[in-house]
Each structure stands twice: as C-alpha cells, then as structure tokens.
Design a protein around this motif. Sequence first.
Motif, mmCIF file in Angstrom:
data_model
loop_
_atom_site.group_PDB
_atom_site.id
_atom_site.type_symbol
_atom_site.label_atom_id
_atom_site.label_comp_id
_atom_site.label_asym_id
_atom_site.label_seq_id
_atom_site.Cartn_x
_atom_site.Cartn_y
_atom_site.Cartn_z
ATOM 1 N N ARG A 420 0.808 -1.226 0.000
ATOM 2 C CA ARG A 420 0.000 0.000 0.000
ATOM 3 C C ARG A 420 0.840 1.276 0.000
ATOM 4 N N LEU A 421 2.158 1.138 0.073
ATOM 5 C CA LEU A 421 3.005 2.328 0.065
ATOM 6 C C LEU A 421 3.007 2.987 -1.311
ATOM 7 N N PRO A 422 3.019 4.309 -1.372
ATOM 8 C CA PRO A 422 3.180 4.998 -2.658
ATOM 9 C C PRO A 422 4.548 4.686 -3.271
ATOM 10 N N ASP A 423 4.631 4.843 -4.580
ATOM 11 C CA ASP A 423 5.885 4.558 -5.279
ATOM 12 C C ASP A 423 7.060 5.324 -4.665
ATOM 13 N N ARG A 424 6.813 6.531 -4.233
ATOM 14 C CA ARG A 424 7.907 7.374 -3.726
ATOM 15 C C ARG A 424 8.622 6.737 -2.544
ATOM 16 N N TRP A 425 7.890 5.959 -1.741
ATOM 17 C CA TRP A 425 8.456 5.425 -0.501
ATOM 18 C C TRP A 425 8.660 3.915 -0.524
ATOM 19 N N ILE A 426 8.341 3.267 -1.618
ATOM 20 C CA ILE A 426 8.339 1.798 -1.637
ATOM 21 C C ILE A 426 9.730 1.225 -1.396
ATOM 22 N N HIS A 427 10.772 1.944 -1.798
ATOM 23 C CA HIS A 427 12.137 1.436 -1.614
ATOM 24 C C HIS A 427 12.837 2.019 -0.386
ATOM 25 N N GLU A 428 12.124 2.887 0.344
ATOM 26 C CA GLU A 428 12.708 3.499 1.534
ATOM 27 C C GLU A 428 11.599 3.731 2.563
ATOM 28 N N PRO A 429 10.937 2.680 3.012
ATOM 29 C CA PRO A 429 9.753 2.860 3.853
ATOM 30 C C PRO A 429 10.048 3.534 5.188
ATOM 31 N N TRP A 430 11.260 3.368 5.716
ATOM 32 C CA TRP A 430 11.588 3.947 7.014
ATOM 33 C C TRP A 430 11.612 5.486 6.971
ATOM 34 N N ALA A 431 11.724 6.034 5.757
ATOM 35 C CA ALA A 431 11.775 7.491 5.624
ATOM 36 C C ALA A 431 10.399 8.105 5.348
ATOM 37 N N ALA A 432 9.357 7.270 5.200
ATOM 38 C CA ALA A 432 8.037 7.784 4.867
ATOM 39 C C ALA A 432 7.439 8.560 6.043
ATOM 40 N N PRO A 433 6.676 9.630 5.769
ATOM 41 C CA PRO A 433 6.006 10.369 6.850
ATOM 42 C C PRO A 433 5.011 9.494 7.590
ATOM 43 N N ALA A 434 4.701 9.883 8.809
ATOM 44 C CA ALA A 434 3.818 9.087 9.658
ATOM 45 C C ALA A 434 2.448 8.885 9.032
ATOM 46 N N ASP A 435 1.898 9.933 8.380
ATOM 47 C CA ASP A 435 0.568 9.770 7.791
ATOM 48 C C ASP A 435 0.583 8.804 6.626
ATOM 49 N N VAL A 436 1.685 8.758 5.888
ATOM 50 C CA VAL A 436 1.815 7.798 4.782
ATOM 51 C C VAL A 436 1.886 6.376 5.333
ATOM 52 N N LEU A 437 2.665 6.182 6.381
ATOM 53 C CA LEU A 437 2.765 4.860 7.000
ATOM 54 C C LEU A 437 1.421 4.419 7.552
ATOM 55 N N GLU A 438 0.690 5.328 8.158
ATOM 56 C CA GLU A 438 -0.606 4.967 8.711
ATOM 57 C C GLU A 438 -1.579 4.572 7.605
ATOM 58 N N ALA A 439 -1.581 5.321 6.509
ATOM 59 C CA ALA A 439 -2.468 5.002 5.394
ATOM 60 C C ALA A 439 -2.109 3.668 4.767
ATOM 61 N N ALA A 440 -0.805 3.330 4.784
ATOM 62 C CA ALA A 440 -0.350 2.057 4.215
ATOM 63 C C ALA A 440 -0.453 0.912 5.201
ATOM 64 N N ARG A 441 -0.935 1.211 6.439
ATOM 65 C CA ARG A 441 -1.062 0.201 7.497
ATOM 66 C C ARG A 441 0.288 -0.462 7.778
ATOM 67 N N LEU A 442 1.301 0.363 7.793
ATOM 68 C CA LEU A 442 2.663 -0.132 7.982
ATOM 69 C C LEU A 442 3.220 0.417 9.289
ATOM 70 N N ARG A 443 3.717 -0.478 10.115
ATOM 71 C CA ARG A 443 4.334 -0.096 11.384
ATOM 72 C C ARG A 443 5.794 -0.554 11.361
ATOM 73 N N PRO A 444 6.715 0.371 11.044
ATOM 74 C CA PRO A 444 8.130 0.001 10.933
ATOM 75 C C PRO A 444 8.634 -0.689 12.194
ATOM 76 N N GLY A 445 9.357 -1.771 11.986
ATOM 77 C CA GLY A 445 9.894 -2.549 13.095
ATOM 78 C C GLY A 445 8.907 -3.545 13.661
ATOM 79 N N ILE A 446 7.629 -3.473 13.228
ATOM 80 C CA ILE A 446 6.609 -4.402 13.732
ATOM 81 C C ILE A 446 6.002 -5.200 12.580
#
Length: 472
Positions: A420-446
């Motif tokens: 669910r990550l946008p193309d801009r962040w797909i190769h660097e998910p740890w750098a994505a803004p919090a709202d992008v991570l929340e929309a992608a249902r992604l919790r870094p490290g979990i």
Amino acid sequence: MTSPVLLWLHRELRLGDNRALLAAVASGQPVLPIFVLDDETPGAWRPGEASRWWLHHSLAALAADLARLGAPLLLRRGRIADILPSLVRETGASAIHAGQPVEPWARRVAAELPRLAGVPLVLHRTVTLFDPEALRSGAGTPYAVFTPFSKACLARGPAAPPLPAPAHILAPERVPPSDPLEAWGLLPGQPDWAGGLRGTWTPGEAGARQRLAGFLDHTMEAYATARDRPDMDGTSRLSPHLHFGEISADQLWHAARAAGDGPGQIAFIREILWREFSAHLLWHHPTLPETPLRPNFARMPWQTAPRALRAWQRGRTGLPIVDAGMRQLWQTGWMHNRVRMIVASLLVKHLMLPWQQGEAWFWDTLVDADLANNAASWQWVAGCGADAAPFFRIFNPVLQGRKFDPDGSYVRRFVPELARLPDRWIHEPWAAPADVLEAARLRPGITYPAPIVDLAAGRARALAAFASLSAT
C-alpha cells in the motif's frame, strides 16, 4: 552377446546435441545410460535442496525420453569411482562415454576411472562452448578479464552446430537393476516447500525447448534493456535447464544467431560467454568455490553475525528490494540476476559477511545452482575474483530499487506488507512520513523490519576494509 558401452550422464540430461550419447550410439554396441548420485566423493558439492527437486523431475523426464528410443536409464547411488567400475565388471562393458566435467571433484574422478574400471573413458564436450584448454591469452596463460576472453571466443567463430538426437538406441539384452528414483528422496517431505517451484518450472528437455521458444518469440527483442528490470519478464530463465544440460550452450548460441543480430541477441550471447568465462575460471582455478582469487582478500576483516545472516536469508533485512529478491529465491528457487548482485553486495559489503556464506545459501536454494557460475559471481561481487574492477563497487539497494523497479511492482509482489506504500516510498519505507505509514497500514519494526544496517555506515566500513587491504 555383444558387450555394451556405458554412457555416464553427469550434466547432459538430454538427447539432442549430446555428443557423448551420439558417440556411444555410433560405436554400434548396446548403450547403457547411467546417472550416479554421488554425495560421498571427497570434495564433491552435494546438490542443494532446490537442485535435488529439479534433478528428480529432470531424471524422470530423461528416463521417459530414453524409453521412447528403446533404452533404459540406470540409476545408482554412491561413489562414482566405485559404481562405474563395478558396473563395467557386471556388464562386461568395453568403454565408458561421458561429457567432460568442469567441476574439480568430477575431473579427479574422471582421471582415475580408466585405471579403476580397466576400460577407456572417452570424454566429449557437452557442457561448454569450447574445449576448456583451448582458450589462452597471448601469453599462454588463462584469462582473468572477461572482455578479452569474450573477444577470443568470438574470434574462434561460431559454436559448433547442434547435433540431432539419435533416432534409436540399441539397449543391452540384460539390464542390471536400477535404484527407484523415488528411493533417492530428492523431493521434499513435510512441510512441502516446493509448491512455488512446481508452479514456476517444467524440468526436462521438452521444458527447456518450450522455455527457449517462448523467450525467442516474446522476450529476445527487448532483452538488452529489459533483462535488468526485475519487475518485467525480461530474462530467458533458461539457466536451470542449461545447468542440468537439458539444453546445450551450442543450441542457445545458434538459436540466438538465427533470431538476428539485434541488441537483444548480442546481449544474450554475451551472457552465454559469461557462463563460459565462469567455467574457464573454475577449470584453471579449482579452489574457486572456497578461496579468493586475489590472495590479499584472505585478510578481509569479515564479521560474524548469525542474526544478520538469518535476516538476509529469510528476506527480513528491512531493505525492500533485497527482501523481495530473497523471498523470490525462497518461493521459486530463482532470483533475477540484477537482484542477485544487489543482495550479494549487501551481504558482503554493507554487512561484511563472508561471500562463502552467501554462496552456500544460493547453492542450497537455487534451482540453477552451478558451481562455476555461483563461485565466480560471488567472488566478482565481493571484489576478490576475476574482472572485479572496481573491486570496491558497493550497490545502494535504495537507488538500485528506484532505478530498476521504479514503480515498486517487483517489491509489492514479494513483500506484500509494503503493497500500500506509494511509489515514492516503496524502496525506503523507514523514511516515509507518519501519515503515509498509517495510510499504508505499515508499522516500521513491527509489521515490517527496520533496516538491519545503516547504509552509509555500512558503506564506510566496507571502504575502510578495502583500504586496509591495499595498505598491507
């Protein structure tokens, strides 16, 4: 009763363009084909689990093909140096025909067989394009750089025309007992991890021909550029068929030439020659799978990090294109070549883990695990092998991902947590803004691991290690 000749099959599991088979048939004597599963000879690289899966199906296909021509396929398990001489005595065979092996352990066995068996061993070129001893530099030494090697190959003219399969094989009146293929236990038990392999591959000579036809019809034209894109079906995927000898290098060379002389054909022939170069290196450097070609790399300050190694093996590094490649390998027994370079660079340079550990994992999990290709390629990435200039090349997995998987479709296929990550962040998910991570249902490290290494710090450490080698 006419004495037979034995046909020792090693890495030529085909009927077409099999010079050892044709020579055995041309003898006019009955032919007894035999394959020996040798897990016991010292120095032998026991086939990995993925290779054993392929071998089972390839042998089953070959047995059916041989039966249609009137011949059985004899299966025996044990040391080749014991099995073949015993079979000569059992059958009264007058000679053994075989392909010229490239692997050091098999070459040692072949050198001893005439004495042990008491009959001639006639070797034929079945694995490589050229006689391994035929190519030397102007100084008379083996080549150490690919470009002059490839030019020397091309200067020799086209590869030999492929030879047709025999129309019939005369079988012995009495055939010794064979091991049942199922008794070898080459297929996985429970859990059955081979579902992805079954859904991806069709081992056997017919499967190789089908794969080649599809490549020529749909992929060859764009191969020069598409082969670097793991998000596209841009490669031939013929490597496992080629490794097991279900199709020959000569057949591929002439098929490419017949398809024209465009960029795709030229690039494909270059890849065939890289395989030839790897065999050349192994032939002249028998310790290639274990020992760096550049002696100073024996002093490389490798790290010991079993948890990092395990994360790399399982595709849990937190670096998306690396994890996609390692999961593709685990699921299908194969990995895109561009991604092989990326994951290997991460292991040996950013993580500073010995290249032999990566080589061993690939050996066990690749269906196309080839001793020469695997060893030469890992040494190339590690910087300690032939033609590894610049040896300090370090792939950045983020930049490589953006360049060769620009919309992230390859990563999304094998790392669904990131889908669910946008193309801009797909190769660097740890750098994505919090709202992008929340929309992608992604919790870094979990839900997806954080990167196991800081890329800048890992690069600096590797460059310092290279500098220390140059200084000593």
